[in-house]
Scaffold this active site. Structure first.
Site, mmCIF file in Angstrom:
data_model
loop_
_atom_site.group_PDB
_atom_site.id
_atom_site.type_symbol
_atom_site.label_atom_id
_atom_site.label_comp_id
_atom_site.label_asym_id
_atom_site.label_seq_id
_atom_site.Cartn_x
_atom_site.Cartn_y
_atom_site.Cartn_z
ATOM 1 N N ARG A 73 0.638 -1.423 -0.541
ATOM 2 C CA ARG A 73 -0.477 0.139 -0.378
ATOM 3 C C ARG A 73 0.874 1.346 -0.001
ATOM 4 N NH1 ARG A 73 -5.574 0.867 2.915
ATOM 5 N NH2 ARG A 73 -5.770 -1.552 2.278
ATOM 6 N N SER A 172 -8.188 0.766 -0.774
ATOM 7 C CA SER A 172 -9.583 0.773 -0.142
ATOM 8 C C SER A 172 -9.143 2.421 0.513
ATOM 9 C CB SER A 172 -9.110 0.307 1.567
ATOM 10 O OG SER A 172 -10.077 0.315 2.103
ATOM 11 N N ASP A 335 -15.774 -3.026 1.349
ATOM 12 C CA ASP A 335 -15.105 -3.719 1.890
ATOM 13 C C ASP A 335 -15.614 -3.793 3.795
ATOM 14 O OD1 ASP A 335 -12.704 -2.365 2.502
ATOM 15 O OD2 ASP A 335 -12.027 -4.506 2.887
ATOM 16 N N ARG A 336 -15.959 -2.124 3.632
ATOM 17 C CA ARG A 336 -16.489 -1.574 5.160
ATOM 18 C C ARG A 336 -17.475 -0.963 5.367
ATOM 19 N NH1 ARG A 336 -10.577 -0.089 5.423
ATOM 20 N NH2 ARG A 336 -9.614 -1.246 7.520
ATOM 21 N N GLU A 432 -14.109 -5.762 13.613
ATOM 22 C CA GLU A 432 -13.825 -5.192 14.241
ATOM 23 C C GLU A 432 -14.419 -3.615 14.153
ATOM 24 O OE1 GLU A 432 -9.063 -5.260 14.441
ATOM 25 O OE2 GLU A 432 -9.332 -5.180 12.280
ATOM 26 N N SER A 434 -12.606 -1.526 13.745
ATOM 27 C CA SER A 434 -12.724 0.059 12.266
ATOM 28 C C SER A 434 -13.579 -0.016 11.045
ATOM 29 C CB SER A 434 -11.217 0.053 11.827
ATOM 30 O OG SER A 434 -11.062 -1.544 11.101
#
Length: 629
Positions: A73, A172, A335-336, A432, A434
């Site tokens: 990343r 992300s 994905d979040r 989680e 986050s």
């Protein structure tokens, strides 16, 4: 590149350059010029050489972007320390070599192969194509998605197609300048140590790009390359629908509840639209300025749902215009999940990751009991990470299922969940703080699409059957299982030696005696009952004083548990120059004075910071004020 330069070979270009005279730097300049075939990044390096900007070149060429369990990343620019065509090719070559060692069977590689996907960022498609070319040149079957896909589709496809690995090109929720290269193992979960080290070693042994690695024509008409989209898309939604019992689908269909949605300029909208259709929910109302993929993220400073209200301003405006009371948001690779709800006083409540975790954990158990003819709750498991709320543990104790705690990150939760499933346990949920949620086991990683569909179904169910809002249900969960509140923030510390000094003081607290930790705070007013030091592998809660979680000597992480339900974790990694703290007050069901518990949380957290981190003594700067959760 000028026509004259285009006619020159890399060796001829090198001859025309005046180098620095610094042996290590000149070697890397030569490597870059000989290896890079991307005109833009090659020009960046050549211009810096001609300008004799040796300092910038040393930073970019004599440092290597780290490859960890999260893959790569970083910023997109020329240099071995960044994300660019050359570094992507080197990484793909290393990963291909590592997988060839792990799977010597040529037949396995040619039939199972790898799956490759990408998000909507600048260069993501090209990086995915370069990665695919490398694997095709190594005779791997390559399932390359030919359109942007949510990150959860990659682990789902690995399992469905029995692939040996998966790669998704994404950064992300990072700023627009960044990109990344994320790797999943054959089990569909993120890689764990020591796989990351082995892959990095393979990358370093395969740095020189093969000429064929640059040739994307191999992607056309190749029998080894296939777009899995038409196969995976319906399979994913079939699996998602199986976790929604018919009674919930009926409630969804009858409900008048509508939802505002933002994918934050990412890939999520069309996939969420289909999820809502499959779940028989009312069609999503998107934030029009943010619904389509846009690598500029032009309406957001940070395309990150963790930014809270700042990230949801346009969604709130749209919700008020449409008279909607619930907002759902995915990060750019979907994905979040973030969510907000209008409260009874007309204010927007933006749920924290811990609050959504509490709601979805309750719902996961409720849903399991509804869709299972003979539910066996004692065989069920839910997971959360060490820095997340302990509310799932409280629900587990009351309801009779097992709560498993793991190290920070879905790489640990996904792999642990797969182990538990293989041992015959029913894994219902993992989360989680986050904003990462895993509902069921079809994706062994966080999945913002599945989580959003479940949260919307839960909201419809509560509104239709009990006329409850999500906010009211959260209060009910606290009434039943105990009030939980958390604080999470950090201090900036640029000096790695000082970070080590601060943590070593805590390990040698009494007269510099090794293995002695603080026993209390506020002059003995609140006592420490247990210490867990994962850097050392210690946990005083057990008779043998050994941690049941894996030891992580490369990071600093100490958790102190106090007599009154107060828990605080202090942690730092060498990479991020932060002294993090994550604290929580875990109230008992009979403790109803929630404001008092909140005050106590604030007071005790400040005491721990002052006494353990000593920010005033060390001149530490707090990143932000308390982010009370």
């Amino acid at each position: 590149m000028s026509s004259k330069k285009a006619q020159q070979t890399p060796a001829e270009v090198l001859k025309s350059l005046e180098l620095s005279g610094q042996e290590d730097l000149d070697r890397q300049i030569k490597n870059w010029v000989l290896w890079d075939r991307n005109e833009a990044t090659l020009d960046q390096v050549l211009d810096a050489v001609r300008d004799q900007d040796w300092q910038a070149l040393r930073v970019r060429l004599c440092n290597r972007i780290p490859f960890g369990t999260g893959g790569l990343r970083g910023g997109m620019r020329a240099g071995f320390d960044s994300i660019n065509d050359l570094v992507i090719i080197q990484t793909a070559q290393g990963l291909a070599a590592h997988l060839s060692d792990s799977y010597p069977s040529i037949q396995k590689r040619e039939t199972q192969g790898v799956v490759v996907g990408y998000d909507g960022r600048y260069n993501s498609k090209r990086f995915a194509q370069l990665t695919s070319a490398v694997f095709l040149n190594n005779n791997y079957k390559v399932y390359l998605f030919n359109r942007m896909t949510p990150t959860p589709f990659i682990p789902f496809a690995i399992t469905a197609l029995k692939c040996l690995a998966g790669i998704v090109v994404t950064a992300s929720h990072n700023p627009k300048e960044d990109n990344g290269f994320k790797v999943y193992a054959a089990n569909g979960a993120q890689i764990l140590p020591p796989s990351d080290t082995k892959i990095f070693e393979a990358i370093m042994a395969n740095l020189e790009p093969k000429p064929s690695s640059w040739d994307l024509s191999i992607l056309t008409g190749n029998p080894l390359v296939e777009d899995p989209y038409r196969q995976i898309y319906p399979l994913y939604y079939d699996t998602l629908r199986k976790l929604l019992p018919p009674v919930y689908l009926e409630t969804n269909e009858c409900s008048q509840l509508r939802f505002i949605y933002t994918p934050m300029h990412g890939v999520g909208y069309s996939f969420m639209r289909e999820a809502f259709y499959q779940a028989r929910l009312k069609p999503l109302i998107p934030v029009p300025e943010q619904k389509d993929p846009d690598p500029e993220f032009h309406t957001l400073v940070y395309p990150n749902p963790e930014e809270g209200r700042e990230a949801l301003l346009m969604a709130i405006k749209k919700a008020e215009a449409e008279h909607c009371t619930v907002i759902l948001a995915n990060d750019p690779d979907a994905d979040r999940l973030a969510a907000a709800e209008l409260d009874a006083k007309g204010r927007w409540k933006i749920f924290t990751g811990n609050e959504l975790g509490a709601l979805l954990a309750w719902w996961a158990l409720e849903s399991y009991r509804t869709r299972t003819s003979k539910p066996d709750v004692s065989n069920c498991v839910m997971l959360s990470s060490t820095v997340s709320s302990r509310i799932v543990g409280a629900i587990a104790r009351a309801e009779g299922f097992t709560h498993v705690e793991t190290l920070t990150g879905f790489k640990w939760m996904g792999n642990r969940a797969l182990e538990l499933q293989a041992a015959g346990r029913t894994v219902l949920f993992a989360f989680e703080e986050s904003l990462g949620f895993m509902f069921g086991m079809s994706v062994a990683d966080k999945d913002g699409i599945a989580a959003a569909t479940q949260l919307a179904t839960m909201a419809c169910h509560l509104r239709s059957t009990r006329n409850l809002t999500l906010i009211e249900k959260l209060r009910e969960i606290y009434e039943t299982y105990g009030y939980h509140a958390a604080i999470s923030s950090h201090y900036i510390c640029e000096d790695p030696d000082l970070i080590e000094t601060i943590f070593e003081r805590l390990r040698n607290f009494e007269d510099d005696q090794p293995g002695t930790y603080p026993k209390s705070i506020l002059d003995g007013a609140f006592e420490v009952v247990h210490v867990r030091d994962l850097t050392q592998g210690l946990d005083t809660a057990y008779a043998d004083r050994k941690s049941r979680l894996p030891m992580i000597p490369s990071e600093q992480m100490i958790t102190f548990s106090f007599t009154n339900g107060f828990v605080v974790s202090l942690r730092s990694t060498s990479r991020d120059h932060k002294l993090r703290y994550c604290s929580e007050i875990c109230g008992l069901p009979e403790e109803k004075e929630w404001l008092e518990l909140n005050d106590k949380l604030q007071r005790l957290t400040q005491a721990v910071i002052d006494e353990f981190y000593q920010p005033n003594l060390h001149g530490l700067m707090r990143a932000s004020q308390f982010d009370a959760q």
